[in-house]
Scaffold this motif. Structure first.
Motif, PDB file in Angstrom:
ATOM      1  N   LYS A  57       0.840  -1.207   0.000  1.00 56.35           N
ATOM      2  CA  LYS A  57       0.000   0.000   0.000  1.00 56.35           C
ATOM      3  C   LYS A  57       0.867   1.246   0.000  1.00 56.35           C
ATOM      4  O   LYS A  57       0.569   2.231  -0.688  1.00 56.35           O
ATOM      5  CB  LYS A  57      -0.921  -0.012   1.225  1.00 56.35           C
TER       6      LYS A  57
ATOM      7  N   LYS B 170       1.918   2.477  -3.207  1.00 53.17           N
ATOM      8  CA  LYS B 170       0.785   2.954  -4.016  1.00 53.17           C
ATOM      9  C   LYS B 170       0.163   1.858  -4.865  1.00 53.17           C
ATOM     10  O   LYS B 170      -0.431   2.136  -5.912  1.00 53.17           O
ATOM     11  CB  LYS B 170       1.201   4.136  -4.929  1.00 53.17           C
ATOM     12  N   LYS B 171       0.297   0.611  -4.438  1.00 52.26           N
ATOM     13  CA  LYS B 171      -0.379  -0.497  -5.132  1.00 52.26           C
ATOM     14  C   LYS B 171      -1.799  -0.625  -4.595  1.00 52.26           C
ATOM     15  O   LYS B 171      -2.089  -0.246  -3.458  1.00 52.26           O
ATOM     16  CB  LYS B 171       0.366  -1.829  -4.898  1.00 52.26           C
ATOM     17  N   ASN B 172      -2.692  -1.178  -5.410  1.00 55.23           N
ATOM     18  CA  ASN B 172      -4.018  -1.547  -4.914  1.00 55.23           C
ATOM     19  C   ASN B 172      -3.870  -2.850  -4.132  1.00 55.23           C
ATOM     20  O   ASN B 172      -3.282  -3.805  -4.635  1.00 55.23           O
ATOM     21  CB  ASN B 172      -4.992  -1.742  -6.077  1.00 55.23           C
TER      22      ASN B 172
END
Length: 432
Positions: free
Chosen positions: A9, A12-14
């Protein structure tokens, strides 16, 4: 798993996931925007995670083989990796500190992360418990150095390639995986071989391995001497191969915790930080939730909560309480963890639990396992020689604790007993 979720997270990953039970930790990471569900249904998987081309699936061996979502991903061409493999990939190109051992991993790695952060080393830390210094099991302060737990379960630690490693203990455990203690010890030998060239290994003095030793009042390379207790804290001299630090202070009870602090200190010296600064940081270590955590500490009652789920750990908790709270009446509440572990160490559990003044036993927490015929808490209770023993259900636990009026209460176990602690604390605080 939750530390890895926070890491991705942060990048910036889903991130989304499944867990069997909602806990304060899952609620906390949900607030970071991580989608978590608790029903094993394909309809619960958000649409954006159904594309094999841009989805990485990370799982833990605790997930059963008949799990519907797990089988959907494994049969659907998704890139799927074990937690330990992902941890190995993330830390491979860092200067990696890895903490191994059948006991003490979480406390040692949390102390190490605190020492390094507090003295200015830019670390990423993946911890197995909630550090009270970070209020999290994940810390990101830079990507040059990493601190990880090297977990022996399922031989997970063989995915790592550390620069600095330690082994705190090699007691028999996880015999459902290893079969016997000889195989377990072999795996620790294989872990040592994973050290990078010029890597260093720290071992508790007495373990049958070659490495830099640490111990208390012995001939170790890193050694605690002149140990005494003052106002509930340890005061001691700390000998290193190069110097002796006088009057070092450590605030966590129990010699097992003191040894964890010592090896964390020894490992932290390897980045070149002056030892006196590390000693100051050692004094400020707050602790780890559910690792000899004081929940109530007053004249009438001491309430301690601990993750102990192996006979050696229960012995360490008993010794720490006896040392810090002498001649007090101790009530132990224990929730056995895993049917296989209860079966394999039943006699040792009985010996350890019999030391307390009285014992309350909860039902066995199954975690990943199916019941084993004849292996129950009632069966275990029959082996405990102390006659002040009782089998209780969670619903009756608080009233039974109140009835016994202990001077020291200790709750132990690695299962969902941890979810009862705040309620127990609230009720007992109200009483006192």
């Amino acid at each position: 798993m939750s530390a890895l979720a926070q890491y991705f997270k942060m990048l910036k990953k889903n991130v989304a996931g499944y867990d069997k039970t909602e806990t304060p930790l899952t609620r906390e990471i949900s607030e970071l925007g991580i989608e978590i569900h608790y029903e094993d249904e394909l309809s619960e998987i958000p649409e954006q995670y159904k594309n094999p081309d841009d989805t990485l699936v990370v799982f833990t061996p605790a997930v059963p083989s008949d799990h519907k979502e797990y089988n959907y991903f494994t049969s659907g061409g998704f890139k799927i990796k074990k937690r330990s493999e992902v941890l190995g990939i993330i830390t491979k190109n860092t200067f990696c500190f890895a903490v191994a051992g059948t006991h003490g991993k979480t406390t040692t790695s949390s102390i190490l992360a605190h020492l390094l952060k507090d003295t200015g080393t830019p670390i990423t830390a993946f911890l197995g418990g909630i550090s009270e210094d970070f209020n999290s099991n994940f810390w990101f302060g830079g990507s040059d150095y990493s601190v990880v737990e090297a977990d022996e379960y399922d031989r997970s630690f063989l995915q790592l390639s550390p620069d600095i490693a330690c082994i705190t203990s090699m007691d028999a455990d996880h015999l459902d995986i290893y079969g016997d203690s000889i195989e377990l010890r072999k795996s620790f030998g294989q872990f040592v071989e994973k050290l990078k060239p010029n890597g260093k290994l720290f071992i508790r003095n007495g373990l049958p391995l070659k490495g830099i030793t640490y111990g208390i009042e012995d001939n170790s390379d890193y050694c605690i001497r002149n140990l005494r207790i003052s106002h509930g804290a340890y005061i001691f001299d700390l000998e290193t191969p190069d110097t002796t630090l006088k009057g070092v202070k450590f605030n966590k009870p129990g010699k097992h915790n003191l040894l964890n602090g010592l090896v964390a200190f020894a490992m932290a010296t390897q980045v070149g930080t002056p030892p006196n600064l590390l000693a100051k940081a050692l004094e400020t270590f707050k602790g780890v939730k559910r690792r000899f955590s004081y929940r109530i500490k007053n004249v009438n009652l001491v309430f301690i909560d601990d993750y102990a789920h192996h006979p050696t750990e229960i012995n360490a908790v008993y010794e720490a309480i006896s040392e810090m709270h002498q001649n007090k009446k101790i009530l132990a509440v224990f929730q056995p963890h895993l049917f296989s572990r209860t079966r394999d160490f039943a006699d040792d559990f009985a010996l350890s639990l019999s030391k307390f003044d009285s014992v309350l036993l909860l039902d066995i927490y199954p975690a990943r396992e199916k019941p084993i015929e004849g292996v129950t808490s009632e069966w275990l209770m029959g082996k405990i020689t102390n006659q002040n023993k009782k089998l209780v259900q969670k619903a009756d636990l608080i009233s039974e604790i109140k009835k016994q009026q202990p001077e020291v209460l200790v709750t132990m176990g690695a299962g969902d007993i941890g979810l009862e602690i705040s309620r127990i604390e609230k009720e007992l605080n109200h009483e006192n």
